[in-house]
Design an enzyme around this catalytic site. Structure first.
Site, short mmCIF file in Angstrom:
data_model
loop_
_atom_site.label_atom_id
_atom_site.label_comp_id
_atom_site.label_asym_id
_atom_site.label_seq_id
_atom_site.Cartn_x
_atom_site.Cartn_y
_atom_site.Cartn_z
N HIS A 1 4.86 1.61 -9.82
CA HIS A 1 3.72 1.35 -10.69
C HIS A 1 3.92 2.04 -12.05
O HIS A 1 5.05 2.31 -12.43
CB HIS A 1 2.43 1.73 -9.99
CG HIS A 1 2.37 1.17 -8.59
ND1 HIS A 1 2.23 -0.17 -8.33
CD2 HIS A 1 2.49 1.78 -7.37
CE1 HIS A 1 2.26 -0.38 -7.02
NE2 HIS A 1 2.42 0.79 -6.41
N GLU B 1 -1.85 6.46 -7.29
CA GLU B 1 -0.50 6.39 -6.71
C GLU B 1 0.57 6.57 -7.77
O GLU B 1 1.59 7.22 -7.53
CB GLU B 1 -0.33 5.06 -5.98
CG GLU B 1 1.05 4.88 -5.35
CD GLU B 1 1.28 3.49 -4.79
OE1 GLU B 1 2.37 3.25 -4.25
OE2 GLU B 1 0.37 2.64 -4.90
N HIS C 1 6.75 5.28 -3.27
CA HIS C 1 5.39 4.76 -3.20
C HIS C 1 4.55 5.60 -2.26
O HIS C 1 5.05 6.45 -1.53
CB HIS C 1 5.40 3.31 -2.71
CG HIS C 1 5.87 2.33 -3.74
ND1 HIS C 1 5.01 1.59 -4.51
CD2 HIS C 1 7.14 1.98 -4.12
CE1 HIS C 1 5.72 0.83 -5.33
NE2 HIS C 1 7.01 1.05 -5.12
N GLU D 1 7.25 4.53 1.58
CA GLU D 1 5.82 4.81 1.53
C GLU D 1 5.63 6.19 2.17
O GLU D 1 5.76 6.36 3.37
CB GLU D 1 5.02 3.76 2.29
CG GLU D 1 5.17 2.34 1.75
CD GLU D 1 4.24 2.03 0.59
OE1 GLU D 1 3.60 2.97 0.06
OE2 GLU D 1 4.15 0.85 0.20
#
Length: 221
Positions: free
Chosen positions: A22, A56, A111, A186
């Site tokens: 992101h 995040e 992430h 993740e």
């Protein structure tokens, strides 16, 4: 090998591309990216956040900087998909094209997940239903090796997605378009209080970054 590098000697002289997921500024909603399987998807998803708004993209930036320091101390050349946690970043397809064109030995996308409270632990994705240009076998081995290092560091695997900490996926542009050994991690669920506390703490991130570095060293040895 210095005391600071520990078991990371196999990393000396290698190149690692880190993709902190992101970005600080979201792209225009109408901007799209190639999904790698004949379709399109948003340029960059905005990512998730904790219940109190910690994003995040800030977690991924912070852990990328800790991992970068560990790797550079071990003699690694580290490349990054974005330069800061403020501005826009390249779309996910452009990030992947740059990774592919680089001298990187491996690519790691960083992430954090969103799920319900009580859903905890990390999971790692490599490409499944691979395309001809994907290094699917190497990516799967990279995922397993990093998973093993994270487990050895005492980090719990996901209790809600995947199997034994591995969650192969065919819907991620960054994996579908890759020509490198590449994984997406993740690190935990930002909507679970215990996971969030670990992700938000400098020591929790450092423990996870060190474990990833150990996994990369084992893979590249």
């Amino acid at each position: 090998m210095s005391a600071s590098t520990g078991n990371l000697g196999a990393l000396a002289g290698r190149t690692v591309y880190l993709d902190p997921g992101h970005a600080g500024t979201a792209p225009p909603a109408e901007l799209t990216a190639d999904d790698g399987r004949g379709g399109t998807k948003p340029c960059n998803a905005p990512g998730t956040a904790s219940d109190d708004g910690w994003p995040e993209h800030t977690f991924t930036w912070e852990i990328s900087q800790q991992l970068r320091t560990i790797l550079e101390d071990a003699g690694v050349t580290v490349l990054l998909s974005r330069a800061d946690d403020v501005h826009r970043a390249d779309c996910i397809d452009e990030r992947t094209y740059k990774e592919n064109a680089s001298a990187a030995d491996v690519v790691v996308s960083l992430h954090a997940d969103v799920s319900g409270p009580g859903n905890t632990g990390f999971h790692i994705s490599a490409v499944t239903d691979p395309l001809p240009h994907n290094l699917a076998g190497e990516s799967s081995r990279l995922a397993s090796t990093v998973r093993d290092a994270m487990v050895s560091a005492g980090l719990p695997v996901s209790n809600y997605l995947g199997t034994d900490g591995l969650n192969p996926r065919a819907d991620l542009s960054g994996l579908n378009l890759s020509t490198k050994p590449k994984i997406l991690i993740e690190f935990g669920n930002m909507r679970d209080a215990d996971d969030l506390a670990a992700l938000r703490s400098q020591e929790g991130r450092r423990q996870r970054a060190r474990a990833v570095a150990e996994g990369l060293a084992s893979y590249l040895a």
